[in-house]
Design a protein around this motif. Structure first.
Motif, PDB file in Angstrom:
ATOM      1  N   UNK A   1       0.808  -1.268   0.113  1.00  0.00           N
ATOM      2  CA  UNK A   1       0.125  -0.083   0.082  1.00  0.00           C
ATOM      3  C   UNK A   1       0.751   1.252  -0.075  1.00  0.00           C
ATOM      4  N   UNK A   2       1.329   1.375  -1.041  1.00  0.00           N
ATOM      5  CA  UNK A   2       2.388   3.016  -1.106  1.00  0.00           C
ATOM      6  C   UNK A   2       1.644   4.138  -0.771  1.00  0.00           C
ATOM      7  N   UNK A   3       0.115   4.239  -1.291  1.00  0.00           N
ATOM      8  CA  UNK A   3      -0.266   5.465  -0.941  1.00  0.00           C
ATOM      9  C   UNK A   3      -0.791   5.781   0.472  1.00  0.00           C
TER      10      UNK A   3
ATOM     11  N   UNK B   1       6.414  -2.819  -4.001  1.00  0.00           N
ATOM     12  CA  UNK B   1       5.132  -2.250  -3.269  1.00  0.00           C
ATOM     13  C   UNK B   1       3.900  -2.452  -4.138  1.00  0.00           C
ATOM     14  N   UNK B   2       2.693  -1.959  -3.717  1.00  0.00           N
ATOM     15  CA  UNK B   2       1.490  -2.122  -4.413  1.00  0.00           C
ATOM     16  C   UNK B   2       0.767  -0.853  -4.707  1.00  0.00           C
ATOM     17  N   UNK B   3       0.134  -0.616  -5.743  1.00  0.00           N
ATOM     18  CA  UNK B   3      -0.435   0.744  -6.027  1.00  0.00           C
ATOM     19  C   UNK B   3      -1.621   0.365  -6.859  1.00  0.00           C
ATOM     20  N   UNK B   4      -2.951   1.087  -6.444  1.00  0.00           N
ATOM     21  CA  UNK B   4      -4.295   0.870  -7.345  1.00  0.00           C
ATOM     22  C   UNK B   4      -4.127   2.190  -8.042  1.00  0.00           C
ATOM     23  N   UNK B   5      -4.696   2.353  -9.341  1.00  0.00           N
ATOM     24  CA  UNK B   5      -4.910   3.576 -10.093  1.00  0.00           C
ATOM     25  C   UNK B   5      -5.557   4.982  -9.716  1.00  0.00           C
ATOM     26  N   UNK B   6      -6.478   4.610  -8.790  1.00  0.00           N
ATOM     27  CA  UNK B   6      -7.370   5.668  -8.363  1.00  0.00           C
ATOM     28  C   UNK B   6      -6.289   6.343  -7.452  1.00  0.00           C
ATOM     29  N   UNK B   7      -5.188   5.853  -6.782  1.00  0.00           N
ATOM     30  CA  UNK B   7      -4.258   6.569  -6.013  1.00  0.00           C
ATOM     31  C   UNK B   7      -3.308   7.290  -6.520  1.00  0.00           C
ATOM     32  N   UNK B   8      -3.241   7.544  -7.953  1.00  0.00           N
ATOM     33  CA  UNK B   8      -2.228   8.401  -8.650  1.00  0.00           C
ATOM     34  C   UNK B   8      -2.788   9.648  -8.540  1.00  0.00           C
ATOM     35  N   UNK B   9      -2.031  10.696  -8.550  1.00  0.00           N
ATOM     36  CA  UNK B   9      -2.424  12.073  -8.221  1.00  0.00           C
ATOM     37  C   UNK B   9      -3.311  12.636  -9.503  1.00  0.00           C
TER      38      UNK B   9
ATOM     39  N   UNK C   1     -15.772   8.857 -12.128  1.00  0.00           N
ATOM     40  CA  UNK C   1     -16.565   7.456 -12.565  1.00  0.00           C
ATOM     41  C   UNK C   1     -17.172   6.917 -11.475  1.00  0.00           C
ATOM     42  N   UNK C   2     -16.306   6.649 -10.078  1.00  0.00           N
ATOM     43  CA  UNK C   2     -16.999   5.824  -9.284  1.00  0.00           C
ATOM     44  C   UNK C   2     -17.845   6.357  -8.245  1.00  0.00           C
ATOM     45  N   UNK C   3     -17.686   7.962  -8.179  1.00  0.00           N
ATOM     46  CA  UNK C   3     -18.470   8.681  -7.105  1.00  0.00           C
ATOM     47  C   UNK C   3     -17.782   8.770  -5.706  1.00  0.00           C
ATOM     48  N   UNK C   4     -16.517   8.025  -5.853  1.00  0.00           N
ATOM     49  CA  UNK C   4     -15.793   8.019  -4.578  1.00  0.00           C
ATOM     50  C   UNK C   4     -14.438   8.434  -4.745  1.00  0.00           C
ATOM     51  N   UNK C   5     -14.178   9.530  -3.797  1.00  0.00           N
ATOM     52  CA  UNK C   5     -12.764  10.387  -4.048  1.00  0.00           C
ATOM     53  C   UNK C   5     -11.702   9.863  -3.027  1.00  0.00           C
ATOM     54  N   UNK C   6     -10.696   9.113  -3.287  1.00  0.00           N
ATOM     55  CA  UNK C   6      -9.753   8.757  -2.136  1.00  0.00           C
ATOM     56  C   UNK C   6      -8.957  10.064  -1.861  1.00  0.00           C
ATOM     57  N   UNK C   7      -8.253  10.052  -0.685  1.00  0.00           N
ATOM     58  CA  UNK C   7      -7.575  11.269  -0.413  1.00  0.00           C
ATOM     59  C   UNK C   7      -6.171  10.900  -0.145  1.00  0.00           C
ATOM     60  N   UNK C   8      -5.779   9.470  -0.282  1.00  0.00           N
ATOM     61  CA  UNK C   8      -4.489   9.094  -0.190  1.00  0.00           C
ATOM     62  C   UNK C   8      -3.974   8.860  -1.514  1.00  0.00           C
ATOM     63  N   UNK C   9      -3.115   9.858  -1.927  1.00  0.00           N
ATOM     64  CA  UNK C   9      -2.505   9.646  -3.276  1.00  0.00           C
ATOM     65  C   UNK C   9      -0.858   9.763  -3.193  1.00  0.00           C
ATOM     66  N   UNK C  10      -0.522   9.390  -4.529  1.00  0.00           N
ATOM     67  CA  UNK C  10       1.006   9.245  -4.618  1.00  0.00           C
ATOM     68  C   UNK C  10       1.328  10.129  -5.939  1.00  0.00           C
ATOM     69  N   UNK C  11       2.169  10.933  -5.783  1.00  0.00           N
ATOM     70  CA  UNK C  11       2.811  11.871  -7.090  1.00  0.00           C
ATOM     71  C   UNK C  11       2.942  10.803  -8.409  1.00  0.00           C
ATOM     72  N   UNK C  12       2.728  11.604  -9.265  1.00  0.00           N
ATOM     73  CA  UNK C  12       2.860  10.650 -10.573  1.00  0.00           C
ATOM     74  C   UNK C  12       4.507  10.283 -10.856  1.00  0.00           C
ATOM     75  N   UNK C  13       5.264  11.428 -10.467  1.00  0.00           N
ATOM     76  CA  UNK C  13       6.846  10.990 -10.858  1.00  0.00           C
ATOM     77  C   UNK C  13       7.371   9.602  -9.897  1.00  0.00           C
ATOM     78  N   UNK C  14       6.638   9.466  -8.801  1.00  0.00           N
ATOM     79  CA  UNK C  14       7.035   8.254  -8.056  1.00  0.00           C
ATOM     80  C   UNK C  14       6.545   7.071  -8.915  1.00  0.00           C
ATOM     81  N   UNK C  15       5.813   6.986  -9.656  1.00  0.00           N
ATOM     82  CA  UNK C  15       5.254   5.958 -10.548  1.00  0.00           C
ATOM     83  C   UNK C  15       5.937   6.144 -11.492  1.00  0.00           C
TER      84      UNK C  15
END
Length: 883
Positions: free
Chosen positions: A112-114, A142-150, A159-173
């Protein structure tokens, strides 16, 4: 330097980058569309393989979420003990970064990287922990879901109606050494969800109705695959760049459309946009600003209009300087790995039989580039589009060219007696070079023709006529004319390029000076002074500036000489778009309005009235203006954050001094108030039935009210200085409510209290004294702001994993404030209120509730009155015997 030879500076930079990457650990990300696709399982499976091969691996964090197959993979693997942290009265577990650094394994798994770390950790985000491990030379998976990319967080939220607040900056990916896509079809994932392999049954049913809808899963799957493909595409382009590979690799559709600046280019742009949409490809619109081709104002306007149209249709727009359009377009295509080049074809006039078109050059010299040729036909040119010369013929230049040829003739007359005619020809060629260098192409061509005529008339037998006695001189004349024209044109081109280079150097120097001056500015006033002075000088324009206030309403900054229309400036600020002359929005305005875009937000609007409005049709002038506006916006944002930091420091110091004063005064008041209450109780017990007893009861009641106020002051000061230290015990909510009512039995005597507590409420793990303080403050607030006889209600109900407690009244209702404003310290709602108090009760209640992990809010009650409610987490209460 040869075009195919590697650049030494570039090679050196690559070597240094390779050395830095070699000293850093490798990052491997298992990337998926959503929870449940098997990222953690795949990560642990690869870790087990390395462990079985003798690798030094360590499991730092692995979240199994109760999945047995994932938990079985952990058996036998070395695991890192979690770090335990006390947070809001609870003991939580976090990744132990220091222990991982001390162990220094070859590879550590951090799930859970985010993940957001608990307050008090070294880093606020887990990806920062991972970065420190990489800097120490430790490989990480590590692991990462697409919704956690900034960059995709808001897209997934829509799309989903749910906004997550734990994000990872794109340069890390993007900078990860390896990304493994763990993919699963939507139907198979839904099957796993139904089988309880993703969530527990209750949670799975809720997830299926919300996040795990089939349409959501398909969209998220496409997003994750496309994002991974974008990363691979960037890696491929970087590989081609570092290996100096010029051949285009058509691994992905990317279109490049070349624009000539002719009126028919709009059709080419629209065709390219349709083709890019059909192929689902990126596309780039490129205009080559050929240095030796002098374009008029109308042509420059046409180019700017076409590029603006392309940008509006989704293209990346580029303007390139170059000598040959074909070479510049092919170079841009190779740089961006564009596999298709779109060019427009127009019929060639018969008299230009020698002309080789850009299409022919590309097809013959670069056969590896796929060409898409669009027949544009004869351009339909309207009368207003006919190019007219920007200025008339410079007859003075032609006169000077004639004088120069006559002077060369006079100088050559005595020389012909000493030198051969072949040497005299050199004098005329030198004259042509000087004329072209000084007066340009037209005068140079005229000088070449006139030089041949003078040479024939004055020096070739028979002299004094244009006839030729020896046919060999015809070849001499033709060769002399050709050489003179070529030399003259090359010299004129060199003159033009020198002027362009000088103009570019002037602009670069201006930008460097602006950046240097802005970097030394410490206040907004200094930045404004620099901007108004330098922008006016750089662009020969009148300049005005508008900056926002705290409410984001623009105000005109004094000192500018451009009349700023505040309504237009406000529109530009709100929409982050240019407006005014030369744009498609409010084009009738006399000035161009430009937003000052900084990384965080728009910082203001610049208004400019140009002495030459066509200046912005030149690509280099546009780039310079954009760069200057960016520098100005960055300077304004830097000063803003400096002021915010200084204000915060002052506010923190003021809060600290106020808390110290409140604590000191409150301690001094507490003892005499307690003495007054004790004395009043003692006197009332001795004087029962006496006329003074009501007076003593009033003294006791008012002293109790003041004591509660003092205790609020002490508790608030304690929470702000030392934080919340909760003495959590399993308590009954009924007992806490009863204790609060006993505390306020005097003030509540004139109010009927209705209590609705459902039977069977579970025990709550809370600090009973502090939760009692919350209820006392809410009840006392209701007593103070409602007339005697008004009913007050206390109720509680269960919802999901929390209990909600409400205190309601039928009084005048809430003041006209923002809902959260009521809970600010020293906020009393109505400024003219006659109710005693200093506005700390609700603020203290919010601090206590949030320390328990709950939430407090206020809302109006129908038909009148107010409701204050707060939530508390249920937790897992201990089992209590029925007896």
């Amino acid at each position: 330097m040869s075009a195919t030879r590697p650049d030494p500076d570039r090679l050196l930079a690559e070597v240094k980058a390779d050395q830095q990457r070699a000293a850093r650990g490798k990052l491997k990300i298992f990337f998926g569309a959503c929870p449940g696709v098997g990222k953690t399982y795949a990560m642990l499976l690869s870790l087990r393989r390395l462990h079985d091969e003798g690798g030094r691996v360590l499991v730092g964090v692995a979240e199994t979420h109760g999945r047995n197959d994932t938990a079985q993979l952990l058996e036998g693997l070395p695991r890192l003990a979690p770090r335990r942290i006390e947070y809001r009265g609870r003991t939580l577990e976090e990744f132990d970064l220091d222990a991982a650094l001390a162990a220094h394994p070859a590879l550590v798994a951090v799930d859970e990287l985010a993940h957001a770390n608990i307050e008090g950790s070294r880093h606020s985000k887990r990806w920062q922990d991972v970065d420190e491990l990489l800097e120490a030379g430790i490989d990480v998976c590590t692991t990462l879901n697409v919704q956690h990319l900034e960059s995709l967080n808001d897209v997934v939220g829509r799309i989903t109606g749910i906004r997550v607040h734990e994000t990872v900056p794109d340069p890390v990916f993007d900078n990860a050494d390896d990304v493994v896509v763990v993919d699963l079809p939507a139907d198979e994932l839904l099957k796993r969800l139904a089988e309880g392999k993703v969530y527990l049954p209750d949670a799975a049913a809720l997830a299926r109705e919300n996040f795990f809808r089939k349409g959501n899963l398909i969209a998220l799957r496409e997003l994750s695959l496309r994002r991974a493909a974008d990363r691979v595409d960037a890696q491929m382009r970087d590989y081609r760049r570092t290996r100096f590979i010029d051949t285009v690799w058509p691994a992905r559709e990317r279109l490049l459309v070349g624009l000539s600046g002719a009126p028919g280019d709009e059709r080419l742009v629209r065709h390219a946009a349709r083709l890019a949409q059909k192929l689902e490809a990126d596309w780039i619109a490129v205009h080559v600003d050929v240095a030796h081709w002098r374009r008029g104002k109308q042509a420059r306007r046409q180019v700017a209009k076409t590029l603006e149209l392309a940008a509006g249709l989704g293209a990346e727009t580029v303007t390139l300087p170059g000598e040959e359009a074909a070479e510049a377009l092919v170079g841009c295509a190779r740089e961006h790995n564009a596999n298709r080049l779109l060019l427009g074809h127009r019929p060639r006039p018969a008299w230009r039989f020698w002309h080789v078109s850009t299409i022919d050059r590309v097809s013959h010299q670069h056969p590896d580039i796929d060409l898409v040729v669009i027949a544009l036909g004869e351009p339909q040119v309207r009368p207003e589009q006919v190019e007219r010369p920007e200025r008339g013929i410079d007859w003075l230049a032609y006169l000077w060219a004639s004088v120069a040829c006559l002077a060369a003739t006079l100088v050559a007359t005595p020389l012909v007696r000493v030198f051969d005619l072949a040497n005299v020809v050199m004098l005329f060629l030198l004259t042509v070079v000087l004329v072209a260098l000084r007066f340009g192409r037209g005068a140079g061509a005229w000088a070449a023709l006139l030089a041949v005529g003078c040479f024939d008339f004055f020096f070739v037998p028979p002299r004094g006529t244009l006839s030729v006695g020896d046919t060999q001189y015809l070849f001499t004349f033709a060769l002399m004319l050709g050489v003179a024209l070529i030399i003259g044109q090359l010299t004129a081109r060199l003159r033009h390029e020198a002027r362009v280079a000088a103009a570019r150097e002037k602009r670069a120097t201006a930008l460097a000076r602006l950046a240097r001056e802005l970097s030394g500015a410490l206040t907004v006033e200094q930045i404004v002074e620099i901007a108004l002075r330098d922008f006016a000088g750089f662009f020969q324009s009148r300049v005005g500036l508008a900056l926002p206030d705290m409410a984001n309403r623009l105000g005109i900054v004094p000192g500018g000489d451009c009349a700023v229309d505040v309504s237009i400036a406000q529109w530009v600020f709100d929409h982050d778009q240019q407006a005014g002359i030369g744009t498609a929005t409010l084009a009738a305005a006399a000035a161009r309005y430009l937003p000052l875009k900084a990384p965080m937000r728009v910082r203001g609007v610049m208004a400019m009235e140009f002495a030459d409005p066509d200046l912005l049709h030149e690509p280099e002038a546009q780039r310079l203006l954009e760069a200057c506006c960016s520098q100005l916006a960055l300077a304004l944002e830097r000063v803003h954050f400096v002021e915010v930091a200084q204000s915060t420091l002052v506010q923190i110091e003021g809060e600290r001094m106020r808390n110290t004063l409140l604590a000191t005064v409150s301690h001094d008041l507490r003892t005499p108030l307690t003495t007054i209450m004790g004395a009043a109780d003692a006197a009332a017990s001795r004087l029962r039935g006496d006329a003074a007893e009501p007076l003593l009861q009033s003294i006791r009641q008012q002293a109790g009210s003041m004591l509660r106020l003092v205790e609020n002051l002490l508790d608030m000061a304690r929470l702000q200085t030392r934080g919340a230290r909760l003495d959590r015990q399993w308590q009954s909510l009924e007992e806490i409510v009863g204790s609060a009512l006993r505390e306020l039995r005097g003030p509540l005597g004139e109010h009927p209290v209705h209590i609705e507590l459902p039977p069977g409420l579970p025990l709550l793990e809370v600090d009973a004294l502090l939760i009692e303080r919350v209820l006392v403050n809410l009840l006392e607030n209701a007593v103070k702001h409602t007339p005697p006889g008004t009913a007050i209600g206390i109720s509680a109900h269960l919802h999901d994993d929390q209990v909600t407690v409400e205190v309601s009244d039928a009084g005048p209702g809430l003041p006209e404030l923002a809902p959260g404003k009521l809970f600010e310290p020293f906020e009393r709602g109505r400024k003219e209120s006659a109710v005693a108090g200093i506005g700390l009760g609700l603020a203290l209640a919010r601090r206590i509730v949030e320390a328990h992990g709950g939430h407090i809010e206020a809302r109006p009650r129908t038909p009148h009155g107010a409701v204050f409610s707060f939530t508390l987490p249920l937790g897992q209460p201990p089992e209590v015997e029925a007896a």
